[in-house]
Design a protein around this motif. Structure first.
Motif, PDB file in Angstrom:
ATOM      1  N   LYS A  58       0.813  -1.213   0.000  1.00 59.58           N
ATOM      2  CA  LYS A  58       0.000   0.000   0.000  1.00 59.58           C
ATOM      3  C   LYS A  58       0.849   1.267   0.000  1.00 59.58           C
ATOM      4  CE  LYS A  58      -4.155   1.851   1.935  1.00 59.58           C
ATOM      5  NZ  LYS A  58      -5.364   1.480   2.563  1.00 59.58           N
ATOM      6  N   ASN A  59       0.544   2.137  -0.956  1.00 59.35           N
ATOM      7  CA  ASN A  59       1.208   3.445  -1.102  1.00 59.35           C
ATOM      8  C   ASN A  59       2.725   3.322  -1.189  1.00 59.35           C
ATOM      9  OD1 ASN A  59      -1.312   4.753  -0.960  1.00 59.35           O
ATOM     10  ND2 ASN A  59      -1.203   4.743   1.280  1.00 59.35           N
ATOM     11  N   LYS A  60       3.223   2.269  -1.826  1.00 64.53           N
ATOM     12  CA  LYS A  60       4.668   2.078  -1.937  1.00 64.53           C
ATOM     13  C   LYS A  60       5.077   1.957  -3.396  1.00 64.53           C
ATOM     14  CE  LYS A  60       5.242  -0.144   2.497  1.00 64.53           C
ATOM     15  NZ  LYS A  60       5.630  -1.324   3.226  1.00 64.53           N
ATOM     16  N   ARG A  61       6.274   2.387  -3.645  1.00 66.93           N
ATOM     17  CA  ARG A  61       6.879   2.134  -4.945  1.00 66.93           C
ATOM     18  C   ARG A  61       7.563   0.770  -4.874  1.00 66.93           C
ATOM     19  NH1 ARG A  61       6.561   6.664  -7.977  1.00 66.93           N
ATOM     20  NH2 ARG A  61       6.388   8.627  -6.862  1.00 66.93           N
ATOM     21  N   ILE A  62       7.945   0.254  -5.997  1.00 72.02           N
ATOM     22  CA  ILE A  62       8.482  -1.097  -6.056  1.00 72.02           C
ATOM     23  C   ILE A  62       9.706  -1.291  -5.163  1.00 72.02           C
ATOM     24  CG2 ILE A  62       9.899  -0.715  -8.101  1.00 72.02           C
ATOM     25  CD1 ILE A  62       9.077  -3.611  -8.924  1.00 72.02           C
ATOM     26  N   TRP A  63      10.542  -0.259  -5.001  1.00 69.47           N
ATOM     27  CA  TRP A  63      11.758  -0.403  -4.186  1.00 69.47           C
ATOM     28  C   TRP A  63      11.457  -0.396  -2.697  1.00 69.47           C
ATOM     29  CZ3 TRP A  63      15.398  -2.395  -6.822  1.00 69.47           C
ATOM     30  CH2 TRP A  63      15.508  -2.122  -8.172  1.00 69.47           C
ATOM     31  N   ALA A  64      10.274   0.058  -2.300  1.00 68.06           N
ATOM     32  CA  ALA A  64       9.915   0.109  -0.886  1.00 68.06           C
ATOM     33  C   ALA A  64       9.218  -1.175  -0.413  1.00 68.06           C
ATOM     34  CB  ALA A  64       9.014   1.309  -0.624  1.00 68.06           C
ATOM     35  N   VAL A  65       8.844  -2.048  -1.338  1.00 65.88           N
ATOM     36  CA  VAL A  65       8.206  -3.314  -0.965  1.00 65.88           C
ATOM     37  C   VAL A  65       9.260  -4.235  -0.352  1.00 65.88           C
ATOM     38  CG1 VAL A  65       7.031  -5.354  -1.848  1.00 65.88           C
ATOM     39  CG2 VAL A  65       6.455  -3.107  -2.763  1.00 65.88           C
ATOM     40  N   SER A  66       8.994  -4.736   0.839  1.00 69.21           N
ATOM     41  CA  SER A  66       9.931  -5.614   1.532  1.00 69.21           C
ATOM     42  C   SER A  66       9.843  -7.028   0.959  1.00 69.21           C
ATOM     43  CB  SER A  66       9.618  -5.644   3.028  1.00 69.21           C
ATOM     44  OG  SER A  66      10.371  -6.642   3.652  1.00 69.21           O
ATOM     45  N   LEU A  67      10.863  -7.405   0.185  1.00 71.14           N
ATOM     46  CA  LEU A  67      10.869  -8.741  -0.414  1.00 71.14           C
ATOM     47  C   LEU A  67      11.008  -9.826   0.646  1.00 71.14           C
ATOM     48  CD1 LEU A  67      12.949  -8.259  -3.682  1.00 71.14           C
ATOM     49  CD2 LEU A  67      10.505  -7.967  -3.298  1.00 71.14           C
ATOM     50  N   SER A  68      11.695  -9.527   1.736  1.00 78.72           N
ATOM     51  CA  SER A  68      11.835 -10.536   2.797  1.00 78.72           C
ATOM     52  C   SER A  68      10.492 -10.803   3.476  1.00 78.72           C
ATOM     53  CB  SER A  68      12.890 -10.115   3.817  1.00 78.72           C
ATOM     54  OG  SER A  68      12.492  -8.944   4.486  1.00 78.72           O
ATOM     55  N   LYS A  69       9.663  -9.788   3.644  1.00 80.97           N
ATOM     56  CA  LYS A  69       8.335 -10.012   4.236  1.00 80.97           C
ATOM     57  C   LYS A  69       7.430 -10.777   3.273  1.00 80.97           C
ATOM     58  CE  LYS A  69       8.441  -6.193   7.474  1.00 80.97           C
ATOM     59  NZ  LYS A  69       7.897  -4.906   7.874  1.00 80.97           N
ATOM     60  N   VAL A  70       7.529 -10.452   1.980  1.00 83.59           N
ATOM     61  CA  VAL A  70       6.754 -11.203   0.983  1.00 83.59           C
ATOM     62  C   VAL A  70       7.215 -12.659   0.986  1.00 83.59           C
ATOM     63  CG1 VAL A  70       6.233 -11.434  -1.474  1.00 83.59           C
ATOM     64  CG2 VAL A  70       6.314  -9.161  -0.434  1.00 83.59           C
ATOM     65  N   HIS A  71       8.522 -12.880   1.081  1.00 85.40           N
ATOM     66  CA  HIS A  71       9.083 -14.236   1.152  1.00 85.40           C
ATOM     67  C   HIS A  71       8.505 -14.992   2.342  1.00 85.40           C
ATOM     68  CE1 HIS A  71      12.052 -17.257   2.429  1.00 85.40           C
ATOM     69  NE2 HIS A  71      12.264 -17.421   1.132  1.00 85.40           N
ATOM     70  N   ASP A  72       8.470 -14.365   3.520  1.00 87.12           N
ATOM     71  CA  ASP A  72       7.953 -15.012   4.725  1.00 87.12           C
ATOM     72  C   ASP A  72       6.478 -15.401   4.568  1.00 87.12           C
ATOM     73  OD1 ASP A  72      10.443 -14.697   5.816  1.00 87.12           O
ATOM     74  OD2 ASP A  72       9.886 -12.973   7.076  1.00 87.12           O
ATOM     75  N   ILE A  73       5.716 -14.554   3.899  1.00 82.49           N
ATOM     76  CA  ILE A  73       4.295 -14.837   3.675  1.00 82.49           C
ATOM     77  C   ILE A  73       4.135 -16.049   2.762  1.00 82.49           C
ATOM     78  CG2 ILE A  73       2.210 -13.961   2.532  1.00 82.49           C
ATOM     79  CD1 ILE A  73       3.104 -11.167   3.603  1.00 82.49           C
TER      80      ILE A  73
END
Length: 157
Positions: A58-73
């Motif tokens: 939400k309200n983030k550009r692609i570089w602000a998305v936490s890939l580690s959190k997406v990985h954990d999900i």
């Protein structure tokens, strides 16, 4: 030679399934590789987990998305063996999932008066519930007390 190329293209189509959807203005591409008959089920399960956690996008550009959190999900899905997550410019989050491979189905009877339940036995020895109750895998089905006693003992541990 042409038949060989057609065979390779056909194998590529069978080995990978891709879904693209948008979460808070960021396209998310999920690829399921080497999945066999579980690809559609896993595709839905991973997509649902991502959509439940849309606040990461939400309200983030692609570089602000936490890939580690997406990985954990994504790895919290029991059927996921491994996952690779990357950013693809200009604005796509790419998720490549390799699922656990089912080698057999176990017919588990919980009580004498209930319907038996199908569970998948994976190559790494995990016994997993199917994400979709109507799903059936193209693997042998094992039943009997020898299999279910070990399954129940494994689930209690």
């Amino acid at each position: 030679m042409a038949a060989f190329l057609v065979g390779l293209i056909a194998l590529g189509a069978v080995a990978t399934q891709t879904t693209l959807f948008i979460v808070e203005n960021i396209p998310v591409e999920v690829q399921i590789v080497n999945s066999g008959s579980i690809e559609h089920i896993l595709q839905q399960a991973v997509s649902a987990r991502i959509l439940k956690n849309e606040k990461l996008f939400k309200n983030k550009r692609i570089w602000a998305v936490s890939l580690s959190k997406v990985h954990d999900i994504v790895v919290s899905e029991p059927w996921v063996q491994s996952v690779r997550i990357s950013r693809r410019l200009p604005n796509i989050v790419n998720i490549v999932v390799e699922p656990k491979r089912a080698v057999a189905m176990l017919l588990v009877e919980k009580a004498k008066r209930t319907n038996p339940e199908l569970r998948a036995l994976t190559a790494d020895g995990s016994v997993l519930k199917l994400p979709n109750s109507t799903a059936a895998l193209d693997v042998p089905i094992a039943r009997g007390t020898m299999f279910t006693a070990e399954t129940e003992a494994g689930n209690e541990a």
